[in-house]
Enzyme design. Structure first.
Site: not given
Length: 752
Positions: A297-301
């Protein structure tokens, strides 16, 4: 509707969970009939290969330990807290060999299964040695430039304990207001694919277990560059044909090149956020493309699926993301918090968990982390080496684009007696590195060479003065008089204007893309002196500069050129390097033209100045200020002798060789980029007026010539339709060859 690969998963929660199960492939299939791309049998994701060590570990792991492997955190404190429970797969953004070894020691010597951590970092265009930004590298039209950056970066980062980089970014974009245009290769999928593959191979080499290689990460999957209004993280509403023809090709090429990991994008894709989008992650990436690595995932995605409106809480977010194809969760902790409960509730399956864990462990195995979990702290790179600095300088010179050169004013004579440097960026250091720079060990030990210092080194006999004139984004014009005085006293003035590093990159969208502040007025003030001057642009995106084009005798696009930026700019200004870069993105005349790009579709009423009722603006000339592929040289070139090996290409298995002759008709050696474009004038899906399908950068001595050849196959002439089906249709294909997207040398062949 069931999610493919989740046939034993049953929705037991109300409302939002039903929506999460309907999301992803179901939503897009219903909207666009995308089943033509992936048959029901092939919709099952390709399973990663089996490794005995991984299978043995899986057999021993508890559910909690498996979920722990899916967790990625971004601080030392978070890592130690997770390791205390044995539930952690990796750490990112922690730098320093000693720190990373200490964390690894806890994982390998202090947890039950002794599974090593994977350490990641945003190594975007340098670790210790910063290269030009990726958009600049795209301007080189030379994949070897991207490969050199990745090779140097991998060597430095791996020796500092990093295993994994969140690069390359291969988001194609038509949106110059978007700050992250600086991180990609511009507006063309073919160019982006070539540069992305070179970066992947440069990072990974033949064996990512080598002590000088990294696991690469293709990001952001997918269509992030289509964000509405250029506002970061924003909505993308895209047809299936455009998704597959424009945004996906660089990712497909990277998977074919063996990229180890992929990162999901922040945006929605036609209403379904990428982190919960089973069509793009499960069916296309892991199914049709056969991707065997893991998706992060991307940051907190994953957490952001709640704000998107796809999930009601963290449990819903995890229940949407894991079946869709997100294997590792960055920062947020929904997998480890809710995974066991979701499994008990049959909202996720054991097979889905095992598949994600297996993919992550396989990458760790391929990195050699089980055999060599620690890094030799004595070998950590703490300052750029002379060889790395030389590579960065050479790359920067190859990335620069000469936009204009009346007179010609450039190159400057090394015997010049006096040079005035004007503009606050003339003494800038870290702004020359651009966005996403300086994250590695020792990156701050060697500040970038300033333009002033570069000019002093290139012309040691000259008197070099510096006057700021104004700041980059201020409104104070009181320094103009001093700048004019300096210009009048010098033989030539170099005006350095543009953007600071913070004005492009992530979360750096701009509503206008003019020169910030009063820099345009500063250039006008220097022009008023009547003395010779040149403009150097330092920036991370295309700018709207029609006033500069009208008044400046010469304009050099230097982008953010990296740690050797000042030397590289001076190399070009004084002719030690003959510029050969080309624009990887169109430069608009005004922000009101955006989006404007070369590979647009035609209309029933193409722009015609003589006809009011055509597609154009009342108050602006049609077309960009500088087109895609544009770039001048200190010499001149002629491209002629276009030849096709055949006039017909079978739709299956056909190939045609296209050749043309390029001649240096000037008085000095230089580089030309020969570019090949295609147009399909009649098709079942309207095709772009031109599509880049080949390029080669050629270095020629004065008077020398070379024949450049390209091979075309049905893959080059085909396209995806609105059922995401690849089609090669019979009919005429027009070929254009030249030195920009405005090429006029043409021929044609017929697909049969």
């Amino acid at each position: 509707m069931e999610q493919p690969g989740s046939h034993d998963a049953t929705a037991t929660a109300e409302g939002v969970n039903r929506r999460s199960l309907l999301a992803g492939v179901g939503g897009l299939l219903a909207a666009g009939g995308a089943g033509a791309l992936v048959s029901p049998a092939a919709a099952e994701a390709v399973r990663p290969e089996r490794d005995p060590r991984v299978e043995a570990l899986l057999a021993k792991m508890t559910v909690e330990e498996k979920l722990g492997q899916l967790q990625l955190v971004g601080t030392e404190d978070a890592a130690r807290a997770a390791l205390a429970t044995g539930r952690l797969g990796g750490v990112f953004s922690v730098v320093g060999a000693a720190k990373l070894n200490a964390l690894q020691r806890v994982a390998v010597e202090g947890t039950r299964l002794r599974i090593p951590l994977i350490f990641g970092l945003d190594v975007i265009h340098g670790y210790t040695t910063n290269f030009p930004i990726p958009l600049a590298q795209g301007a080189s039209f030379d994949p070897a430039v991207a490969g050199a950056d990745a090779t140097v970066s991998a060597r430095e980062a791996r020796r500092g304990g990093i295993h994994w980089t969140y690069a390359p970014m291969m988001d194609v974009t038509h949106e110059p207001r978007w700050g992250r245009i600086a991180e990609g290769s511009g507006e063309d999928p073919f160019l982006a694919a070539r540069m992305a593959v070179a970066k992947v191979r440069g990072y990974q080499g033949d064996d990512i277990a080598s002590p000088d290689r990294l696991a690469a990460c293709a990001k952001h999957f997918v269509a992030y560059g289509g964000a509405e209004g250029g506002r970061d993280y924003n909505t993308v509403d895209v047809s299936l044909q455009r998704l597959h023809n424009l945004y996906l090709p660089p990712f497909k090429a990277s998977v074919e090149a063996g990229v180890a990991t992929v990162m999901a994008s922040f945006n929605t894709i036609s209403g379904v956020p990428a982190h919960g989008n089973g069509y793009v992650l499960h069916d296309v990436l892991k199914g049709a493309y056969g991707f065997r690595g893991f998706v992060v995932s991307d940051y907190t995605g994953v957490e952001e699926l709640i704000l998107h409106g796809l999930a009601g809480d963290g449990a819903d977010a995890a229940a949407a993301a894991l079946p869709a194809g997100v294997d590792m969760e960055m920062v947020s902790t929904n997998y480890v918090r809710y995974g066991a409960r979701l499994l008990a509730e049959r909202r996720i399956t054991r097979e889905q968990i095992d598949d994600a864990v297996r993919r992550i462990l396989l990458v760790k195995v391929k990195l050699g982390l089980f055999e060599r979990p620690y890094v030799d702290e004595a070998g950590e790179v703490k300052a750029p080496s002379p060889a790395a600095l030389a590579a960065s300088r050479q790359a920067a010179g190859r990335c620069m684009v000469l936009l204009k050169n009346d007179g010609p004013v450039l190159p400057l004579a090394k015997s010049v007696g006096s040079v005035a440097v004007v503009g606050s960026l003339g003494t800038a250091t870290y702004d020359l590195n651009g966005t996403w720079a300086g994250l590695g060990t020792g990156a701050g030990t060697t500040p970038p060479v300033t333009v002033v210092d570069g000019i002093k080194a290139a012309a040691p006999g000259a008197t070099v003065t510096y006057t700021a004139g104004c700041t980059v984004d201020g409104t104070d014009t009181s320094g103009f008089a001093a700048a004019q005085q300096a210009a009048r006293a010098a033989e030539v003035t170099v005006v350095v204007v543009g953007e600071t590093a913070a004005m492009s990159g992530e979360a750096a969208a701009r509503s206008t893309i003019d020169l910030p502040g009063v820099q345009e007025q500063l250039v006008a003030a220097i022009e008023e002196t009547g003395k010779p001057f040149v403009v150097v642009l330092v920036n991370g995106r295309p700018l709207t500069i029609p006033a500069l084009h009208d008044t400046a005798p010469a304009i050099l696009e230097a982008w953010a050129p990296g740690v050797q930026g000042g030397h590289a700019i001076a190399d070009v200004l004084f002719g030690a390097v003959n510029p050969g870069g080309k624009l990887p993105v169109s430069f608009p005349r005004a922000v009101g033209q955006v989006p404007i790009y070369y590979n647009h579709e035609n209309t029933g009423r193409p722009a015609d100045p003589a006809n009011k009722y055509t597609s154009k603006y009342l108050d602006l000339a049609s077309g960009p200020l500088y087109e895609f592929g544009h770039g001048l040289s200190y010499t001149t070139f002629r491209i002629d002798g276009l030849r096709l090996s055949a006039t017909r290409m079978p739709a299956r298995g056909g190939r045609i060789e296209v050749s043309a002759r390029v001649t240096n008709t000037g008085a000095r050696a230089g580089d030309e980029v020969v570019q090949l474009y295609l147009r399909d004038p009649v098709a079942s899906i309207v095709q772009p007026v031109r599509r880049l399908r080949g390029f080669e950068r050629v270095t020629l001595a004065a008077g020398a010539a070379k024949t450049v050849s390209f091979t075309l196959t049905p893959e080059d002439v085909g396209f995806y339709d609105n059922a995401a089906k690849f089609r090669v249709e019979p009919g005429e294909i027009q070929v254009y060859v030249g030195n920009s997207s405005a090429a006029t040398l043409t021929a044609s062949f017929t697909v049969t």
